[in-house]
Design a protein around this motif. Sequence first.
Motif, PDB file in Angstrom:
ATOM      1  N   SER A  70      45.222 -25.529  -0.745  1.00  0.00           N
ATOM      2  CA  SER A  70      45.650 -26.596  -1.646  1.00  0.00           C
ATOM      3  C   SER A  70      47.035 -27.093  -1.279  1.00  0.00           C
ATOM      4  CB  SER A  70      45.650 -26.108  -3.100  1.00  0.00           C
ATOM      5  OG  SER A  70      46.614 -25.078  -3.279  1.00  0.00           O
ATOM      6  N   GLY A 102      50.427 -29.013  -3.376  1.00  0.00           N
ATOM      7  CA  GLY A 102      50.873 -29.197  -4.749  1.00  0.00           C
ATOM      8  C   GLY A 102      52.278 -29.733  -4.847  1.00  0.00           C
ATOM      9  N   VAL A 113      51.105 -29.774 -10.292  1.00  0.00           N
ATOM     10  CA  VAL A 113      49.794 -30.334  -9.988  1.00  0.00           C
ATOM     11  C   VAL A 113      49.341 -29.781  -8.646  1.00  0.00           C
ATOM     12  CG1 VAL A 113      50.762 -32.401  -8.895  1.00  0.00           C
ATOM     13  CG2 VAL A 113      48.422 -32.446  -9.786  1.00  0.00           C
ATOM     14  N   GLN A 114      48.069 -29.467  -8.545  1.00  0.00           N
ATOM     15  CA  GLN A 114      47.503 -28.867  -7.337  1.00  0.00           C
ATOM     16  C   GLN A 114      46.252 -29.635  -6.932  1.00  0.00           C
ATOM     17  OE1 GLN A 114      46.628 -24.368  -6.493  1.00  0.00           O
ATOM     18  NE2 GLN A 114      44.854 -25.173  -7.573  1.00  0.00           N
ATOM     19  N   GLN A 115      46.174 -29.972  -5.666  1.00  0.00           N
ATOM     20  CA  GLN A 115      44.999 -30.634  -5.111  1.00  0.00           C
ATOM     21  C   GLN A 115      44.302 -29.679  -4.152  1.00  0.00           C
ATOM     22  OE1 GLN A 115      43.577 -33.813  -5.626  1.00  0.00           O
ATOM     23  NE2 GLN A 115      41.944 -32.931  -4.361  1.00  0.00           N
ATOM     24  N   THR A 163      41.500 -31.574  -8.576  1.00  0.00           N
ATOM     25  CA  THR A 163      42.897 -31.748  -8.970  1.00  0.00           C
ATOM     26  C   THR A 163      43.131 -31.056 -10.299  1.00  0.00           C
ATOM     27  OG1 THR A 163      42.998 -33.900  -7.861  1.00  0.00           O
ATOM     28  CG2 THR A 163      44.745 -33.394  -9.433  1.00  0.00           C
ATOM     29  N   ASN A 164      44.014 -30.078 -10.319  1.00  0.00           N
ATOM     30  CA  ASN A 164      44.349 -29.336 -11.532  1.00  0.00           C
ATOM     31  C   ASN A 164      45.832 -29.454 -11.820  1.00  0.00           C
ATOM     32  OD1 ASN A 164      42.009 -26.625 -10.971  1.00  0.00           O
ATOM     33  ND2 ASN A 164      41.782 -28.416 -12.251  1.00  0.00           N
TER      34      ASN A 164
END
Length: 294
Positions: free
Chosen positions: A242, A244, A265-267, A282-283
Amino acid sequence: MLNGSALRDDRICRALKLAAMLSTVISTTTIPIAARAQTPSPLAEWQYSVGLPLEKLYNAPIPEWQARLGVGVTVRPRYDGAANYHALVGPMIDVRYRDLFFLSTGEGVGVNLVRTTHWRAGLAITYDLGRRAEDNSGHLDGMGNINPAPEAKLFAEYAVSKEFPLVIRADVRRNLGGSDGWIGDLGAYMPLPGSSEKFFWFAGPNLIFADSRYMQTWYGVSSLQSVRSGYPQYDASAGLKSVGFGVSAIWFFQKHWFVTGDAGVQQLVGDAARSPITRKATNAVFDFSFNYQF
């Protein structure tokens, strides 16, 4: 209109003004470490020790003992790649002795083996809360649990200079149980304009890498899991998990009382993003804590 040379000089002047302001802030206030519970999260690893390397860089005195206690709430996805969120409430603990030993709900229990003006590096034991299939609205039925487990962590941080207060952080962790895999985090952050003696904030990116065992445990679907869950069989390989970005802020509203806030935010990318159990690539995570510094 500024020419190239004047524009460069203007940027340098602004950077020097920011560094001078930070020198005043750090020399008059000990930066608290916003402590949080470790587990797979969109928060970057640098957010667990934000500001700490800058204390020595600006020659701030390091007390023999530092202790901070508080309570915090975190809103985060139920697992990496989940579409639904939940809130966690718990204590915040951060105790440090002589820039050597530390006990923190964010960084774990550890020792700083390298302690120079620009460098901080050491070993720590932290923990991973794992993943409970039954807590995830039926999306992980048949996938089984990932058990909670301690983690061994090797970390290093480098603060560039007073004139350019960039902090670079890297760590590698090994789950001692649970996924039984390796995971690493590479990140960087800088203080932002608008900081003052009572308020300071930071922002920066991070990258997360993992080995095949970790990736398969969290994002793969074995043949047995496929039969039980209905998801197609899926093999997740080692690599970049990820990318972020995070922001952390600290505000002293009284001499000993302060609040912290963090957002990240993390992708998910690659095999993690393509996994059949990933419902949202996406979280984000948000946390807030109320603390007392002794």
